[in-house]
Design a protein around this motif. Structure first.
Motif, PDB file in Angstrom:
ATOM      1  N   ILE A 158      -4.955 -32.429 -52.424  1.00 43.48           N
ATOM      2  CA  ILE A 158      -4.176 -33.437 -53.297  1.00 43.48           C
ATOM      3  C   ILE A 158      -5.233 -34.481 -53.727  1.00 43.48           C
ATOM      4  CG2 ILE A 158      -2.459 -35.162 -53.431  1.00 43.48           C
ATOM      5  CD1 ILE A 158      -1.061 -33.596 -50.811  1.00 43.48           C
ATOM      6  N   ASP A 159      -5.461 -34.364 -55.368  1.00 40.64           N
ATOM      7  CA  ASP A 159      -6.395 -35.223 -55.846  1.00 40.64           C
ATOM      8  C   ASP A 159      -7.873 -35.273 -55.311  1.00 40.64           C
ATOM      9  OD1 ASP A 159      -4.144 -35.797 -57.434  1.00 40.64           O
ATOM     10  OD2 ASP A 159      -3.983 -37.818 -57.121  1.00 40.64           O
ATOM     11  N   GLY A 160      -8.490 -34.153 -54.767  1.00 42.89           N
ATOM     12  CA  GLY A 160      -9.731 -34.156 -54.591  1.00 42.89           C
ATOM     13  C   GLY A 160      -9.779 -34.455 -53.028  1.00 42.89           C
ATOM     14  N   VAL A 161      -8.667 -34.506 -52.125  1.00 43.47           N
ATOM     15  CA  VAL A 161      -8.836 -34.696 -50.911  1.00 43.47           C
ATOM     16  C   VAL A 161      -8.057 -33.533 -50.100  1.00 43.47           C
ATOM     17  CG1 VAL A 161      -8.058 -35.979 -48.672  1.00 43.47           C
ATOM     18  CG2 VAL A 161      -9.104 -37.455 -50.970  1.00 43.47           C
ATOM     19  N   THR A 162      -8.650 -33.002 -49.200  1.00 43.63           N
ATOM     20  CA  THR A 162      -8.313 -31.700 -48.288  1.00 43.63           C
ATOM     21  C   THR A 162      -7.650 -32.321 -47.306  1.00 43.63           C
ATOM     22  OG1 THR A 162      -9.753 -30.383 -49.415  1.00 43.63           O
ATOM     23  CG2 THR A 162      -8.624 -29.606 -47.219  1.00 43.63           C
ATOM     24  N   TRP A 163      -6.488 -32.133 -46.768  1.00 42.30           N
ATOM     25  CA  TRP A 163      -5.592 -32.278 -45.884  1.00 42.30           C
ATOM     26  C   TRP A 163      -5.189 -31.254 -44.989  1.00 42.30           C
ATOM     27  CZ3 TRP A 163      -3.868 -37.572 -45.425  1.00 42.30           C
ATOM     28  CH2 TRP A 163      -4.131 -38.543 -46.538  1.00 42.30           C
ATOM     29  N   ASP A 164      -5.358 -31.175 -43.709  1.00 47.19           N
ATOM     30  CA  ASP A 164      -4.759 -30.275 -42.768  1.00 47.19           C
ATOM     31  C   ASP A 164      -3.241 -30.555 -42.657  1.00 47.19           C
ATOM     32  OD1 ASP A 164      -6.970 -29.217 -42.000  1.00 47.19           O
ATOM     33  OD2 ASP A 164      -7.285 -30.518 -40.403  1.00 47.19           O
ATOM     34  N   VAL A 165      -2.187 -29.449 -42.754  1.00 47.86           N
ATOM     35  CA  VAL A 165      -0.902 -29.569 -42.724  1.00 47.86           C
ATOM     36  C   VAL A 165      -0.346 -29.186 -41.722  1.00 47.86           C
ATOM     37  CG1 VAL A 165       1.224 -28.575 -43.768  1.00 47.86           C
ATOM     38  CG2 VAL A 165      -1.034 -28.834 -45.195  1.00 47.86           C
ATOM     39  N   TYR A 166       0.579 -29.879 -41.126  1.00 45.31           N
ATOM     40  CA  TYR A 166       1.555 -29.650 -39.811  1.00 45.31           C
ATOM     41  C   TYR A 166       3.104 -29.572 -40.270  1.00 45.31           C
ATOM     42  CZ  TYR A 166      -2.842 -30.951 -37.422  1.00 45.31           C
ATOM     43  OH  TYR A 166      -4.031 -31.057 -36.941  1.00 45.31           O
ATOM     44  N   ASP A 167       3.473 -28.544 -40.333  1.00 42.04           N
ATOM     45  CA  ASP A 167       5.026 -28.216 -40.813  1.00 42.04           C
ATOM     46  C   ASP A 167       5.852 -28.088 -39.563  1.00 42.04           C
ATOM     47  OD1 ASP A 167       7.119 -28.124 -42.373  1.00 42.04           O
ATOM     48  OD2 ASP A 167       6.287 -26.850 -43.813  1.00 42.04           O
ATOM     49  N   ASN A 168       6.666 -28.814 -39.274  1.00 45.48           N
ATOM     50  CA  ASN A 168       7.655 -28.593 -38.233  1.00 45.48           C
ATOM     51  C   ASN A 168       9.113 -28.573 -38.641  1.00 45.48           C
ATOM     52  OD1 ASN A 168       5.792 -28.813 -36.171  1.00 45.48           O
ATOM     53  ND2 ASN A 168       5.761 -30.943 -36.494  1.00 45.48           N
ATOM     54  N   ARG A 169       9.319 -28.332 -39.935  1.00 42.86           N
ATOM     55  CA  ARG A 169      10.726 -28.170 -40.414  1.00 42.86           C
ATOM     56  C   ARG A 169      11.523 -27.240 -40.097  1.00 42.86           C
ATOM     57  NH1 ARG A 169       8.133 -29.693 -46.342  1.00 42.86           N
ATOM     58  NH2 ARG A 169       8.064 -32.081 -46.252  1.00 42.86           N
ATOM     59  N   ALA A 170      10.871 -26.063 -40.009  1.00 43.85           N
ATOM     60  CA  ALA A 170      11.542 -24.955 -39.766  1.00 43.85           C
ATOM     61  C   ALA A 170      11.510 -24.338 -38.384  1.00 43.85           C
ATOM     62  CB  ALA A 170      11.158 -23.600 -40.661  1.00 43.85           C
ATOM     63  N   GLY A 171      10.910 -25.052 -37.461  1.00 46.31           N
ATOM     64  CA  GLY A 171      10.524 -24.855 -35.949  1.00 46.31           C
ATOM     65  C   GLY A 171      11.958 -24.981 -35.080  1.00 46.31           C
ATOM     66  N   GLY A 172      12.886 -25.901 -35.612  1.00 43.72           N
ATOM     67  CA  GLY A 172      13.940 -26.066 -34.865  1.00 43.72           C
ATOM     68  C   GLY A 172      13.745 -27.127 -33.428  1.00 43.72           C
ATOM     69  N   SER A 173      12.331 -27.585 -33.484  1.00 46.60           N
ATOM     70  CA  SER A 173      12.372 -28.343 -32.249  1.00 46.60           C
ATOM     71  C   SER A 173      12.460 -29.692 -32.909  1.00 46.60           C
ATOM     72  CB  SER A 173      10.813 -28.105 -31.921  1.00 46.60           C
ATOM     73  OG  SER A 173       9.932 -28.661 -32.874  1.00 46.60           O
ATOM     74  N   ASP A 174      12.831 -30.813 -31.706  1.00 48.00           N
ATOM     75  CA  ASP A 174      12.951 -31.991 -31.821  1.00 48.00           C
ATOM     76  C   ASP A 174      11.534 -32.762 -31.826  1.00 48.00           C
ATOM     77  OD1 ASP A 174      13.631 -34.758 -32.440  1.00 48.00           O
ATOM     78  OD2 ASP A 174      14.614 -34.905 -30.317  1.00 48.00           O
ATOM     79  N   ASP A 175      10.834 -33.048 -33.260  1.00 56.14           N
ATOM     80  CA  ASP A 175       9.796 -33.798 -33.187  1.00 56.14           C
ATOM     81  C   ASP A 175       9.719 -35.224 -33.933  1.00 56.14           C
ATOM     82  OD1 ASP A 175       7.747 -31.232 -32.305  1.00 56.14           O
ATOM     83  OD2 ASP A 175       8.711 -30.478 -34.172  1.00 56.14           O
ATOM     84  N   GLY A 176      10.987 -35.875 -33.846  1.00 52.43           N
ATOM     85  CA  GLY A 176      11.104 -36.982 -33.990  1.00 52.43           C
ATOM     86  C   GLY A 176      10.928 -37.266 -35.516  1.00 52.43           C
ATOM     87  N   ASN A 177      10.050 -38.089 -36.038  1.00 51.58           N
ATOM     88  CA  ASN A 177       9.721 -38.318 -37.258  1.00 51.58           C
ATOM     89  C   ASN A 177       8.490 -37.417 -37.741  1.00 51.58           C
ATOM     90  OD1 ASN A 177      11.657 -40.536 -37.849  1.00 51.58           O
ATOM     91  ND2 ASN A 177      10.542 -41.997 -36.986  1.00 51.58           N
ATOM     92  N   VAL A 178       8.062 -36.677 -37.058  1.00 48.06           N
ATOM     93  CA  VAL A 178       7.007 -35.646 -37.491  1.00 48.06           C
ATOM     94  C   VAL A 178       7.584 -34.550 -37.970  1.00 48.06           C
ATOM     95  CG1 VAL A 178       4.567 -35.024 -36.849  1.00 48.06           C
ATOM     96  CG2 VAL A 178       5.797 -37.169 -35.674  1.00 48.06           C
ATOM     97  N   GLU A 179       8.497 -34.526 -38.951  1.00 46.99           N
ATOM     98  CA  GLU A 179       9.015 -33.182 -39.323  1.00 46.99           C
ATOM     99  C   GLU A 179       7.639 -32.460 -40.269  1.00 46.99           C
ATOM    100  OE1 GLU A 179      12.646 -33.140 -41.560  1.00 46.99           O
ATOM    101  OE2 GLU A 179      13.420 -34.196 -39.708  1.00 46.99           O
ATOM    102  N   TYR A 180       7.084 -33.198 -40.720  1.00 43.87           N
ATOM    103  CA  TYR A 180       5.782 -32.849 -41.863  1.00 43.87           C
ATOM    104  C   TYR A 180       4.865 -33.846 -41.672  1.00 43.87           C
ATOM    105  CZ  TYR A 180       3.769 -30.920 -45.807  1.00 43.87           C
ATOM    106  OH  TYR A 180       2.717 -30.143 -46.859  1.00 43.87           O
TER     107      TYR A 180
END
Length: 220
Positions: A158-180
């Motif tokens: 994104i705009d010249g910066v590389t990010w590691d992505v953590y995607d918990n949206r489809a996991g069905g687990s309760d990760d609190g505010n860390v859905e993504y």
């Protein structure tokens, strides 16, 4: 002989004859009792009306509403300005449109994990949450805790910066505010952008930080 102006006792219709002195006294006593009873009932009614009126006044005078709804947004830029210089890297300050609000901003020090961090909580235009955490001198274990021990799902530029992505949206687990979450590193900082928002809003936040991250030596 009876006095000339005296009159015979009046005949009571119900009795068909004049009242005896005892009946007159009983009637008057009953009338007095009925009058007192009516006064008592009237007093109770007046007291109830006064009480209801007082309750109505209290309801009108006492302010109501949701306290959190009227709480002013946090000026995270001002908080960052006061804390700048206390950490090895400059504190990141997102530059966002006025439709974004902040509900918290703080420099967290003397923590149990012994990692100082700068935190900004954001409410997006779609009423979702995005948090920014900038940890100083953090290790991999600390980063893992910030993303609820999720696994990397890939990378995103994104705009010249590389990010590691953590995607918990489809996991069905309760990760609190860390859905993504997005994670990158620059200088002495580990930067985590996490929350419940949609991709476009995450991109808006990441873009607003890109120049500052690159100035710390981050990017590709």
């Amino acid at each position: 002989m009876s006095p000339r102006n005296s009159k015979p006792p009046a005949v009571v219709a119900e009795l068909g004859r004049p009242e005896t002195p005892e009946e007159t006294a009983a009637r008057k006593a009953q009338n007095s009792a009925n009058h007192r009873n009516r006064q008592t009932i009237n007093n109770l009614i007046y007291s109830l009306i006064a009480t209801l009126a007082l309750v109505a006044v209290i309801v009108l005078v006492v302010p109501r509403g949701n306290p959190t709804a009227t709480k002013p947004p946090v000026d995270y830029a001002a908080v960052a300005q006061e804390a700048q210089g206390s950490e090895p890297d400059r504190l990141l300050v997102p530059q966002l449109p006025s439709t974004w609000k902040s509900n918290n901003a703080e420099l967290r020090t003397k923590t149990a994990d012994r990692v100082d961090s700068w935190y900004v909580g954001l409410i997006t235009p779609k009423e979702q949450f995005i948090g920014i955490t900038q940890g100083f001198g953090a290790n991999d274990s600390w980063v893992s805790d910030q993303v609820a021990k999720s696994r990397i799902a890939g990378t995103r530029e994104i705009d010249g910066v590389t990010w590691d992505v953590y995607d918990n949206r489809a996991g069905g687990s309760d990760d609190g505010n860390v859905e993504y979450a997005l994670v990158t590193h620059a200088g002495d900082s580990s930067i985590i952008v996490f929350g419940t928002a949609i991709d476009a809003e995450f991109r808006t936040v990441a873009s607003s930080l890109a120049d500052q991250i690159r100035s710390l030596g981050g990017g590709q």
